[in-house]
Design a protein around this motif. Structure first.
Motif, PDB file in Angstrom:
ATOM      1  N   ASP A  52      39.423   9.270 -90.667  1.00  0.00           N
ATOM      2  CA  ASP A  52      39.504  10.127 -89.481  1.00  0.00           C
ATOM      3  C   ASP A  52      39.052   9.376 -88.235  1.00  0.00           C
ATOM      4  O   ASP A  52      39.626   9.538 -87.145  1.00  0.00           O
ATOM      5  CB  ASP A  52      38.653  11.386 -89.663  1.00  0.00           C
ATOM      6  N   MET A  53      38.007   8.559 -88.386  1.00  0.00           N
ATOM      7  CA  MET A  53      37.515   7.776 -87.252  1.00  0.00           C
ATOM      8  C   MET A  53      38.569   6.771 -86.792  1.00  0.00           C
ATOM      9  O   MET A  53      38.818   6.615 -85.590  1.00  0.00           O
ATOM     10  CB  MET A  53      36.217   7.054 -87.647  1.00  0.00           C
ATOM     11  N   VAL A  54      39.209   6.105 -87.765  1.00  0.00           N
ATOM     12  CA  VAL A  54      40.259   5.130 -87.441  1.00  0.00           C
ATOM     13  C   VAL A  54      41.432   5.821 -86.750  1.00  0.00           C
ATOM     14  O   VAL A  54      41.951   5.348 -85.733  1.00  0.00           O
ATOM     15  CB  VAL A  54      40.737   4.397 -88.721  1.00  0.00           C
ATOM     16  N   ASN A  55      41.843   6.973 -87.269  1.00  0.00           N
ATOM     17  CA  ASN A  55      42.958   7.722 -86.667  1.00  0.00           C
ATOM     18  C   ASN A  55      42.626   8.201 -85.254  1.00  0.00           C
ATOM     19  O   ASN A  55      43.481   8.196 -84.367  1.00  0.00           O
ATOM     20  CB  ASN A  55      43.342   8.912 -87.544  1.00  0.00           C
ATOM     21  N   ASN A  61      47.414  -0.428 -86.039  1.00  0.00           N
ATOM     22  CA  ASN A  61      48.592  -0.969 -85.343  1.00  0.00           C
ATOM     23  C   ASN A  61      49.441   0.139 -84.721  1.00  0.00           C
ATOM     24  O   ASN A  61      50.672   0.127 -84.768  1.00  0.00           O
ATOM     25  CB  ASN A  61      49.443  -1.810 -86.317  1.00  0.00           C
ATOM     26  N   GLY A  62      48.733   1.146 -84.159  1.00  0.00           N
ATOM     27  CA  GLY A  62      49.416   2.246 -83.483  1.00  0.00           C
ATOM     28  C   GLY A  62      49.953   3.333 -84.388  1.00  0.00           C
ATOM     29  O   GLY A  62      50.605   4.272 -83.921  1.00  0.00           O
ATOM     30  N   GLN A  63      49.685   3.221 -85.687  1.00  0.00           N
ATOM     31  CA  GLN A  63      50.180   4.224 -86.648  1.00  0.00           C
ATOM     32  C   GLN A  63      49.002   4.890 -87.358  1.00  0.00           C
ATOM     33  O   GLN A  63      48.076   4.209 -87.786  1.00  0.00           O
ATOM     34  CB  GLN A  63      51.091   3.556 -87.685  1.00  0.00           C
ATOM     35  N   LYS A  64      49.071   6.200 -87.473  1.00  0.00           N
ATOM     36  CA  LYS A  64      47.980   6.932 -88.123  1.00  0.00           C
ATOM     37  C   LYS A  64      48.175   6.985 -89.631  1.00  0.00           C
ATOM     38  O   LYS A  64      49.291   7.004 -90.136  1.00  0.00           O
ATOM     39  CB  LYS A  64      47.862   8.338 -87.533  1.00  0.00           C
ATOM     40  N   ILE A  65      47.056   7.009 -90.323  1.00  0.00           N
ATOM     41  CA  ILE A  65      47.069   7.064 -91.791  1.00  0.00           C
ATOM     42  C   ILE A  65      47.138   8.518 -92.229  1.00  0.00           C
ATOM     43  O   ILE A  65      46.344   9.351 -91.787  1.00  0.00           O
ATOM     44  CB  ILE A  65      45.799   6.412 -92.368  1.00  0.00           C
ATOM     45  N   GLU A  66      48.095   8.819 -93.085  1.00  0.00           N
ATOM     46  CA  GLU A  66      48.178  10.160 -93.668  1.00  0.00           C
ATOM     47  C   GLU A  66      47.916  10.044 -95.164  1.00  0.00           C
ATOM     48  O   GLU A  66      48.649   9.361 -95.884  1.00  0.00           O
ATOM     49  CB  GLU A  66      49.553  10.796 -93.434  1.00  0.00           C
ATOM     50  N   LEU A  67      46.874  10.717 -95.609  1.00  0.00           N
ATOM     51  CA  LEU A  67      46.513  10.699 -97.025  1.00  0.00           C
ATOM     52  C   LEU A  67      47.086  11.937 -97.710  1.00  0.00           C
ATOM     53  O   LEU A  67      46.736  13.063 -97.367  1.00  0.00           O
ATOM     54  CB  LEU A  67      44.989  10.659 -97.176  1.00  0.00           C
ATOM     55  N   ALA A 318      48.431  -6.185 -92.998  1.00  0.00           N
ATOM     56  CA  ALA A 318      49.840  -6.129 -93.408  1.00  0.00           C
ATOM     57  C   ALA A 318      50.783  -6.128 -92.201  1.00  0.00           C
ATOM     58  O   ALA A 318      51.991  -6.280 -92.355  1.00  0.00           O
ATOM     59  CB  ALA A 318      50.090  -4.899 -94.266  1.00  0.00           C
ATOM     60  N   GLY A 319      50.222  -5.944 -90.995  1.00  0.00           N
ATOM     61  CA  GLY A 319      51.028  -6.033 -89.786  1.00  0.00           C
ATOM     62  C   GLY A 319      51.628  -4.716 -89.336  1.00  0.00           C
ATOM     63  O   GLY A 319      51.443  -3.673 -89.972  1.00  0.00           O
ATOM     64  N   PRO A 320      52.380  -4.736 -88.215  1.00  0.00           N
ATOM     65  CA  PRO A 320      52.920  -3.506 -87.619  1.00  0.00           C
ATOM     66  C   PRO A 320      53.998  -2.813 -88.457  1.00  0.00           C
ATOM     67  O   PRO A 320      54.284  -1.647 -88.256  1.00  0.00           O
ATOM     68  CB  PRO A 320      53.493  -3.973 -86.276  1.00  0.00           C
TER      69      PRO A 320
END
Length: 370
Positions: A52-55, A61-67, A318-320
């Motif tokens: 949540d902190m990272v998001n 790289n401008g993309q949010k993590i969805e778990l 892993a990059g963009p």
């Protein structure tokens, strides 16, 4: 021309929206209900703190993590089916923080078939370390190391009459192997070594044997409610043996479920003291938890938090345009990555991660003490 211009605008708008909505899909299957639910919730809460902190800071790289999390009710068959759905239908980039030894073993064929990395399985089974499982990236020490340390500690206290009670599955057998190493090193033979049916445990006869053997201590290699039931039976049979269990039960929920029998139970740990702010990782987790009004963190939360840090680092490297293959390569290239006082390194020949092991005891205040 006007129509063509509108098409260009629409295409540009779609591209912009696509970039804004781009997400990094990560899958999790774990026993959110059933005998390990308390520990699973706490580990997942710890992982969520970091993700949540990272998001909130813009993601990776401008993309949010969805778990995407699915409940497997601590059933290996359901865990495998959930993993199949996540990999083949949801097209997740990686799997993350699943729970259980037989459950992880059931997932491995799918990981290998589709080239999907699994980060931070919540199990310390040696079978996931040696030989190296190509797509499994462990972030915690092995159960064998924990069990061995527990036996060595008991022997150093002058305790010689030790019993071992273990689940009749790959997890139980793994912990037993570690306990045997520690007993051999201390030149001791267990006064009792009994396995039980994980699906339908009956602890009354085992407790009676333990009492008859006059055991001074007993290592219970089992999950959640099984340890609670075993402890109730042991105390009910009149035994005052020191109860010891492994880090899979290092959660606040486990302490609560033990009730009056919690006090004095030794629980092995694979992360530093959750109140040891000298470790930057612990302080970071504490600060994030307090900011969200969650109060104290638990060892299980720290496990999830550490696993999330490794996952995010793999995604970053892993990059963009990350793929399963790029994340796999990024993780295998991880060297001396500082979690905040603990370092994680991987290579194609070593996916162990950490080797930290410690002991704690449940105090009168219902907290783990070191």
């Amino acid at each position: 021309m006007h129509a063509l211009k509108k098409c260009w605008i629409a295409a540009a708008l779609c591209a912009t929206l696509g970039a804004a909505q781009a997400q990094l899909l990560v899958g999790q299957t774990a026993g959110f209900t059933g005998q390990v639910a308390a520990g699973v919730k706490e580990a997942s809460d710890g992982a969520k703190l970091y993700i949540d902190m990272v998001n909130a800071k813009g993601g990776v790289n401008g993309q949010k993590i969805e778990l995407i999390a699915l409940d497997d009710k601590f059933d290996p068959k359901l865990a495998a089916e959930n993993a199949r759905k996540l990999i083949e239908e949801n097209n997740v980039l990686a799997l993350f923080l699943n729970r259980g030894t037989p459950h992880t073993e059931a997932i491995i064929p799918l990981l290998d078939k589709h080239g999907v990395p699994l980060v931070g399985p919540s199990t310390g089974a040696m079978v996931l370390h040696q030989p190296v499982r190509k797509h499994v990236f462990n972030v915690r020490a092995t159960y064998q190391r924990e069990a061995e340390k527990a036996m060595t500690h008991l022997a150093s206290m002058g305790i010689t009459r030790i019993g071992v009670v273990y689940a009749d599955d790959s997890f139980g057998a793994d912990g037993l192997a570690g306990a045997q190493k520690g007993l051999v090193a201390a030149k001791l033979t267990p006064v009792l070594q009994e396995k039980f049916d994980r699906a339908k445990p009956d602890f009354a006869p085992i407790a009676a044997k333990l009492t008859k053997a006059d055991a001074q201590a007993v290592l219970i290699i089992a999950s959640g409610s099984s340890v609670v039931e075993a402890s109730n039976a042991i105390r009910g049979a009149g035994s005052a043996a020191q109860i010891v269990t492994l880090s899979n039960n290092a959660s606040t929920g486990f302490i609560k479920s033990m009730g009056a029998n919690a006090r004095g139970v030794i629980v092995t740990q694979v992360y530093p003291n959750e109140r040891a702010v000298t470790y930057p990782m612990v302080k970071e987790a504490q600060d994030l938890a307090r900011a969200q009004g969650l109060g104290d963190i638990s060892p299980a939360m720290l496990e999830g938090f550490a696993a999330a840090k490794v996952l995010v680092e793999g995604l970053k490297r892993a990059g963009p345009k990350p793929s399963r293959e790029k994340i796999q390569a990024a993780l295998e290239g991880l060297r001396k990555f500082d979690l905040g006082g603990l370092e994680v390194s991987y290579s194609p020949e070593d996916h162990t991660g950490l080797d930290f092991a410690d002991l704690s005891i449940i105090g009168t205040d219902g907290k783990f003490r070191r």
